[in-house]
Motif scaffolding. Sequence first.
Motif, PDB file in Angstrom:
ATOM      1  N   PHE A  76       0.843  -1.208   0.000  1.00  0.00           N
ATOM      2  CA  PHE A  76       0.000   0.000   0.000  1.00  0.00           C
ATOM      3  C   PHE A  76       0.874   1.252   0.000  1.00  0.00           C
ATOM      4  O   PHE A  76       1.814   1.360   0.786  1.00  0.00           O
ATOM      5  CB  PHE A  76      -0.903   0.021   1.237  1.00  0.00           C
ATOM      6  CG  PHE A  76      -1.825   1.208   1.267  1.00  0.00           C
ATOM      7  CD1 PHE A  76      -3.032   1.186   0.588  1.00  0.00           C
ATOM      8  CD2 PHE A  76      -1.472   2.364   1.956  1.00  0.00           C
ATOM      9  CE1 PHE A  76      -3.879   2.291   0.600  1.00  0.00           C
ATOM     10  CE2 PHE A  76      -2.320   3.470   1.975  1.00  0.00           C
ATOM     11  CZ  PHE A  76      -3.526   3.427   1.291  1.00  0.00           C
ATOM     12  N   TYR A  77       0.539   2.235  -0.874  1.00  0.00           N
ATOM     13  CA  TYR A  77       1.301   3.492  -0.925  1.00  0.00           C
ATOM     14  C   TYR A  77       0.464   4.729  -0.612  1.00  0.00           C
ATOM     15  O   TYR A  77       0.898   5.587   0.137  1.00  0.00           O
ATOM     16  CB  TYR A  77       1.958   3.685  -2.295  1.00  0.00           C
ATOM     17  CG  TYR A  77       2.991   2.635  -2.627  1.00  0.00           C
ATOM     18  CD1 TYR A  77       3.918   2.197  -1.686  1.00  0.00           C
ATOM     19  CD2 TYR A  77       3.033   2.077  -3.893  1.00  0.00           C
ATOM     20  CE1 TYR A  77       4.866   1.228  -1.990  1.00  0.00           C
ATOM     21  CE2 TYR A  77       3.978   1.107  -4.217  1.00  0.00           C
ATOM     22  CZ  TYR A  77       4.887   0.687  -3.258  1.00  0.00           C
ATOM     23  OH  TYR A  77       5.811  -0.269  -3.573  1.00  0.00           O
ATOM     24  N   ASP A  78      -0.720   4.860  -1.207  1.00  0.00           N
ATOM     25  CA  ASP A  78      -1.492   6.094  -1.021  1.00  0.00           C
ATOM     26  C   ASP A  78      -2.952   5.841  -1.398  1.00  0.00           C
ATOM     27  O   ASP A  78      -3.283   4.890  -2.101  1.00  0.00           O
ATOM     28  CB  ASP A  78      -0.913   7.217  -1.907  1.00  0.00           C
ATOM     29  CG  ASP A  78      -1.394   8.614  -1.497  1.00  0.00           C
ATOM     30  OD1 ASP A  78      -2.011   8.761  -0.405  1.00  0.00           O
ATOM     31  OD2 ASP A  78      -1.160   9.561  -2.257  1.00  0.00           O
ATOM     32  N   GLY A  79      -3.824   6.724  -0.911  1.00  0.00           N
ATOM     33  CA  GLY A  79      -5.229   6.669  -1.279  1.00  0.00           C
ATOM     34  C   GLY A  79      -6.069   5.895  -0.278  1.00  0.00           C
ATOM     35  O   GLY A  79      -5.807   5.928   0.929  1.00  0.00           O
ATOM     36  N   ASP A  80      -7.066   5.192  -0.812  1.00  0.00           N
ATOM     37  CA  ASP A  80      -8.066   4.494   0.005  1.00  0.00           C
ATOM     38  C   ASP A  80      -7.749   3.007   0.112  1.00  0.00           C
ATOM     39  O   ASP A  80      -7.025   2.462  -0.725  1.00  0.00           O
ATOM     40  CB  ASP A  80      -9.440   4.674  -0.647  1.00  0.00           C
ATOM     41  CG  ASP A  80      -9.812   6.151  -0.763  1.00  0.00           C
ATOM     42  OD1 ASP A  80     -10.110   6.751   0.280  1.00  0.00           O
ATOM     43  OD2 ASP A  80      -9.770   6.692  -1.885  1.00  0.00           O
ATOM     44  N   PRO A  81      -8.332   2.341   1.115  1.00  0.00           N
ATOM     45  CA  PRO A  81      -8.131   0.899   1.240  1.00  0.00           C
ATOM     46  C   PRO A  81      -8.619   0.157  -0.015  1.00  0.00           C
ATOM     47  O   PRO A  81      -9.558   0.600  -0.685  1.00  0.00           O
ATOM     48  CB  PRO A  81      -8.975   0.513   2.454  1.00  0.00           C
ATOM     49  CG  PRO A  81      -9.209   1.776   3.199  1.00  0.00           C
ATOM     50  CD  PRO A  81      -9.179   2.878   2.189  1.00  0.00           C
ATOM     51  N   LEU A  82      -7.974  -0.971  -0.298  1.00  0.00           N
ATOM     52  CA  LEU A  82      -8.292  -1.793  -1.457  1.00  0.00           C
ATOM     53  C   LEU A  82      -8.719  -3.175  -0.982  1.00  0.00           C
ATOM     54  O   LEU A  82      -7.988  -3.813  -0.218  1.00  0.00           O
ATOM     55  CB  LEU A  82      -7.045  -1.922  -2.338  1.00  0.00           C
ATOM     56  CG  LEU A  82      -7.205  -2.688  -3.646  1.00  0.00           C
ATOM     57  CD1 LEU A  82      -7.931  -1.830  -4.677  1.00  0.00           C
ATOM     58  CD2 LEU A  82      -5.845  -3.118  -4.185  1.00  0.00           C
ATOM     59  N   LYS A  96      -8.997  -9.758   1.661  1.00  0.00           N
ATOM     60  CA  LYS A  96      -7.947  -9.092   2.434  1.00  0.00           C
ATOM     61  C   LYS A  96      -8.006  -7.625   2.048  1.00  0.00           C
ATOM     62  O   LYS A  96      -8.269  -7.288   0.891  1.00  0.00           O
ATOM     63  CB  LYS A  96      -6.570  -9.654   2.091  1.00  0.00           C
ATOM     64  CG  LYS A  96      -6.396 -11.105   2.506  1.00  0.00           C
ATOM     65  CD  LYS A  96      -5.507 -11.220   3.716  1.00  0.00           C
ATOM     66  CE  LYS A  96      -5.456 -12.637   4.211  1.00  0.00           C
ATOM     67  NZ  LYS A  96      -4.127 -13.162   4.383  1.00  0.00           N
ATOM     68  N   VAL A  97      -7.767  -6.747   3.023  1.00  0.00           N
ATOM     69  CA  VAL A  97      -7.825  -5.319   2.742  1.00  0.00           C
ATOM     70  C   VAL A  97      -6.428  -4.726   2.830  1.00  0.00           C
ATOM     71  O   VAL A  97      -5.753  -4.819   3.867  1.00  0.00           O
ATOM     72  CB  VAL A  97      -8.797  -4.592   3.695  1.00  0.00           C
ATOM     73  CG1 VAL A  97      -8.853  -3.102   3.361  1.00  0.00           C
ATOM     74  CG2 VAL A  97     -10.198  -5.207   3.596  1.00  0.00           C
ATOM     75  N   LEU A  98      -6.005  -4.130   1.708  1.00  0.00           N
ATOM     76  CA  LEU A  98      -4.720  -3.461   1.623  1.00  0.00           C
ATOM     77  C   LEU A  98      -4.923  -2.023   2.084  1.00  0.00           C
ATOM     78  O   LEU A  98      -5.732  -1.287   1.509  1.00  0.00           O
ATOM     79  CB  LEU A  98      -4.223  -3.495   0.173  1.00  0.00           C
ATOM     80  CG  LEU A  98      -2.808  -2.997  -0.082  1.00  0.00           C
ATOM     81  CD1 LEU A  98      -1.774  -3.979   0.490  1.00  0.00           C
ATOM     82  CD2 LEU A  98      -2.577  -2.810  -1.581  1.00  0.00           C
ATOM     83  N   ASP A 101      -4.753   1.068   8.132  1.00  0.00           N
ATOM     84  CA  ASP A 101      -5.472   1.124   9.409  1.00  0.00           C
ATOM     85  C   ASP A 101      -5.542  -0.290   9.998  1.00  0.00           C
ATOM     86  O   ASP A 101      -6.498  -1.027   9.773  1.00  0.00           O
ATOM     87  CB  ASP A 101      -6.872   1.719   9.205  1.00  0.00           C
ATOM     88  CG  ASP A 101      -7.540   2.071  10.528  1.00  0.00           C
ATOM     89  OD1 ASP A 101      -7.128   1.532  11.583  1.00  0.00           O
ATOM     90  OD2 ASP A 101      -8.483   2.886  10.507  1.00  0.00           O
ATOM     91  N   ILE A 102      -4.512  -0.629  10.742  1.00  0.00           N
ATOM     92  CA  ILE A 102      -4.391  -1.965  11.331  1.00  0.00           C
ATOM     93  C   ILE A 102      -5.602  -2.280  12.225  1.00  0.00           C
ATOM     94  O   ILE A 102      -6.081  -3.408  12.254  1.00  0.00           O
ATOM     95  CB  ILE A 102      -3.074  -2.084  12.149  1.00  0.00           C
ATOM     96  CG1 ILE A 102      -1.858  -1.797  11.267  1.00  0.00           C
ATOM     97  CG2 ILE A 102      -2.950  -3.453  12.805  1.00  0.00           C
ATOM     98  CD1 ILE A 102      -1.602  -2.749  10.142  1.00  0.00           C
ATOM     99  N   GLN A 109       0.765  -4.818   3.565  1.00  0.00           N
ATOM    100  CA  GLN A 109       1.166  -5.799   2.555  1.00  0.00           C
ATOM    101  C   GLN A 109       0.160  -6.943   2.558  1.00  0.00           C
ATOM    102  O   GLN A 109      -0.298  -7.367   3.623  1.00  0.00           O
ATOM    103  CB  GLN A 109       2.547  -6.384   2.857  1.00  0.00           C
ATOM    104  CG  GLN A 109       3.682  -5.401   2.737  1.00  0.00           C
ATOM    105  CD  GLN A 109       5.027  -6.062   2.971  1.00  0.00           C
ATOM    106  OE1 GLN A 109       5.119  -7.168   3.477  1.00  0.00           O
ATOM    107  NE2 GLN A 109       6.087  -5.356   2.620  1.00  0.00           N
ATOM    108  N   VAL A 110      -0.156  -7.439   1.367  1.00  0.00           N
ATOM    109  CA  VAL A 110      -1.028  -8.604   1.222  1.00  0.00           C
ATOM    110  C   VAL A 110      -0.363  -9.545   0.227  1.00  0.00           C
ATOM    111  O   VAL A 110       0.098  -9.111  -0.833  1.00  0.00           O
ATOM    112  CB  VAL A 110      -2.442  -8.206   0.718  1.00  0.00           C
ATOM    113  CG1 VAL A 110      -3.259  -9.433   0.323  1.00  0.00           C
ATOM    114  CG2 VAL A 110      -3.186  -7.393   1.774  1.00  0.00           C
TER     115      VAL A 110
END
Length: 169
Positions: A76-82, A96-98, A101-102, A109-110
């Motif tokens: 993950f680098y920037d923006g919204d969760p994936l 799985k969410v990249l 926000d743990i 990382q996924v």
Amino acid sequence: MNHHNQEYWIEKLNLQSHPEGGFYAENYRADGVIPKNSLSERFTGSCSYSTAIYFLLTGSTFSAFHRIASDELWHFYDGDPLSIFFFDEVGNLHEKVLGIDIEKNQFPQVIIPAGVWFASRCQNPNGFTLSGCTVAPGFDFADFELAYADKLSNQYPQHKELIQELTRQ
């Protein structure tokens, strides 16, 4: 952290349209090559040791269900969760969410194992996700397969709705 918009990243990283959806640019391909006879039969030819891309998905598109012959590590680098959806070897669907926000069960990382069908979409329909994908052995379009909605739906009928949403053929 200074967040930028999707146009900024597309321009600055010189991202191009990706066949599975979104935008990408290959930014690393190892010089070393693994010969075909040293790889498992799921590979069609020789491969680089490793490759990496920048990958940007907008909220208005998705990465269609596909599979590759190698493990793929998402960053993950920037923006919204994936949200990354994939089927395990016994046919169970996982998400799985990249993201960073743990506390909300997101991961920076996924890992997607080799050979599994997977797709992804940005959780914010008006947003974007900038990620990186590292593949080892290195990525080759010869080892990339896009899913057909009907075929995948027959394989996993209980997930037909999601499959229809995240396929293009």
